[in-house]
Design a protein around this motif. Sequence first.
Motif, short mmCIF file in Angstrom:
data_model
loop_
_atom_site.label_atom_id
_atom_site.label_comp_id
_atom_site.label_asym_id
_atom_site.label_seq_id
_atom_site.Cartn_x
_atom_site.Cartn_y
_atom_site.Cartn_z
N SER A 24 81.26 56.22 17.79
CA SER A 24 82.13 57.32 17.86
C SER A 24 81.61 58.30 18.91
O SER A 24 82.34 58.91 19.83
CB SER A 24 82.25 58.09 16.60
N ARG A 69 83.51 46.04 11.00
CA ARG A 69 84.23 46.96 11.93
C ARG A 69 84.83 46.14 13.21
O ARG A 69 86.13 46.31 13.55
CB ARG A 69 83.73 48.20 12.43
N ARG A 78 73.32 51.74 11.73
CA ARG A 78 73.37 50.43 12.75
C ARG A 78 71.90 50.03 13.01
O ARG A 78 71.14 51.07 13.25
CB ARG A 78 74.08 51.13 14.05
N ASP A 126 71.35 54.25 14.60
CA ASP A 126 71.74 55.49 14.07
C ASP A 126 72.10 55.21 12.43
O ASP A 126 71.89 54.17 12.01
CB ASP A 126 73.19 56.20 14.50
N LYS A 171 73.73 57.48 8.55
CA LYS A 171 74.36 58.53 7.87
C LYS A 171 73.48 58.94 6.47
O LYS A 171 73.24 57.96 5.81
CB LYS A 171 75.81 57.95 7.48
N ARG A 209 71.07 60.15 15.15
CA ARG A 209 71.49 58.84 16.25
C ARG A 209 70.32 59.00 17.10
O ARG A 209 69.52 60.23 17.43
CB ARG A 209 72.48 59.40 17.09
N THR A 252 75.62 51.65 6.00
CA THR A 252 75.29 53.30 6.37
C THR A 252 74.61 53.51 7.74
O THR A 252 74.27 54.46 8.16
CB THR A 252 75.05 54.11 5.23
N GLU A 294 78.34 64.92 5.82
CA GLU A 294 77.48 63.60 6.11
C GLU A 294 76.71 64.06 7.38
O GLU A 294 77.15 64.54 8.34
CB GLU A 294 78.69 62.66 6.64
N1 UDP Z 1 78.64 56.29 8.95
C1 UDP Z 1 78.80 56.10 7.57
N2 UDP Z 1 79.76 56.60 7.09
C2 UDP Z 1 80.74 57.30 7.65
C3 UDP Z 1 80.38 57.47 9.11
C4 UDP Z 1 79.30 56.94 9.60
O1 UDP Z 1 78.04 55.37 6.93
O2 UDP Z 1 81.61 57.84 7.00
C5 UDP Z 1 77.64 55.69 9.65
C6 UDP Z 1 77.70 54.50 10.66
O3 UDP Z 1 77.54 53.30 9.81
C7 UDP Z 1 76.91 54.71 11.71
C8 UDP Z 1 76.39 56.06 11.81
O4 UDP Z 1 76.98 56.62 10.47
O5 UDP Z 1 75.49 53.90 11.40
C9 UDP Z 1 77.27 56.81 12.90
O6 UDP Z 1 78.51 56.56 12.73
P1 UDP Z 1 79.80 56.74 13.85
O7 UDP Z 1 80.04 58.29 13.79
O8 UDP Z 1 79.45 56.32 15.31
O9 UDP Z 1 80.83 56.00 13.22
P2 UDP Z 1 81.92 55.21 13.84
O10 UDP Z 1 83.14 56.24 13.86
O11 UDP Z 1 81.85 54.55 15.25
O12 UDP Z 1 82.19 54.22 12.76
#
Ligand code: UDP
Length: 324
Positions: free
Chosen positions: A100, A219, A203, A175, A177, A94, A201, A90
């Motif tokens: 996270s 969430r 933010r 951000d 994915k 950002r 997917t 993945e």
């Molecule tokens: N994200 C996603 N799928 C995943 C993990 C992350 O679509 O399995 C996207 C999430 O929606 C955000 C970005 O990737 O837009 C960064 O995610 P982050 O790692 O901050 O995810 P968190 O753990 O905070 O959900």
Amino acid sequence: MKKGKKIHEGKAKIIYATHVKDLVIQYFKDDATAFNNQKKSTIEGKGVLNNRISEHILSNLSQIGIKNHLVKRLNMREQIIKLVEIIPIEFIVRNVATGSITKRLGIEDGTVLKEPLIEFCLKDDKLGDPLIAEQHILAFYWASKKEIDKVKKMILRINDFMIGMFRGVGIKLIDFKLEFGRLKVNGKEEVILADEISPDTCRLWDSITDKKLDKDRFRKDLGDLIPAYTEVAKRLGIEDGTVLKEPLIEFCLKDDKLGDPLIAEEHILAFDWASKKEIEKVKKMILRINDFMIGMFRGCLLYTSDAADDSLRVDLVGRRIIKK
Ligand code: UDP
């Protein structure tokens, strides 16, 4: 296109075979999951919105030369896509630190990054999609150096395009994915963009109010996920609903106490609320008014956001902006 056997079911989508080799159907479910599947729910209508938004973004990306798996949207929940071998990574992009990364590294929420940061996570639900370094990808042959370099170049173009697209409609791309897959074209292997790009997917924050217009509403239990995704679709100019063959005129009795109930033309005549002649005249006028209003609104940008700044009276090509 004939839908065949289910090939794969993920958290938010199902992949079905078709009778055409190398083409499959991607079905968008209403299921929502977060925190590595610990939080689950079904949000009616989410799949329909993600299907439309993802189609919009991927088809725009292909217009700027970013190859991707989308062939075409079939209906409200399904699209035909090219079958690829998904690279098990993945790619997280950002622009602003939140989620996270803020917890992992103690970075203040909302910190704007000097330049886009690309992170890699191994696609493995059982392990909780752990963060990895580029060296891990190479060490365990998850992708080649050439593939990663190609993907990184594509990611930066996708990010620039999406930042611009969202900024144009008053949304900050915080951000997102991405996933990529391998495809054989004329005997040669190519890496193309796959999966989906949607508020599930990404933010997405309103440019002015920072209101969250993405899956963080689920969430963080903020509620109103469907209105937020609908707002994103509307701002991107994605048409909602079925376009009617011709205008449909409906009649409702003006009576607040009864909730303005829908009536038929026969009711109007039966209770003498208007004569046949009056109704015919009104219907003719309505059709002319409708033609005029369609023409007028098509000529300007209908901007229905609460976030629209008062000073924003014209868009970039000088069309009028109408505020809600
Ligand atoms: N994200 C996603 N799928 C995943 C993990 C992350 O679509 O399995 C996207 C999430 O929606 C955000 C970005 O990737 O837009 C960064 O995610 P982050 O790692 O901050 O995810 P968190 O753990 O905070 O959900």
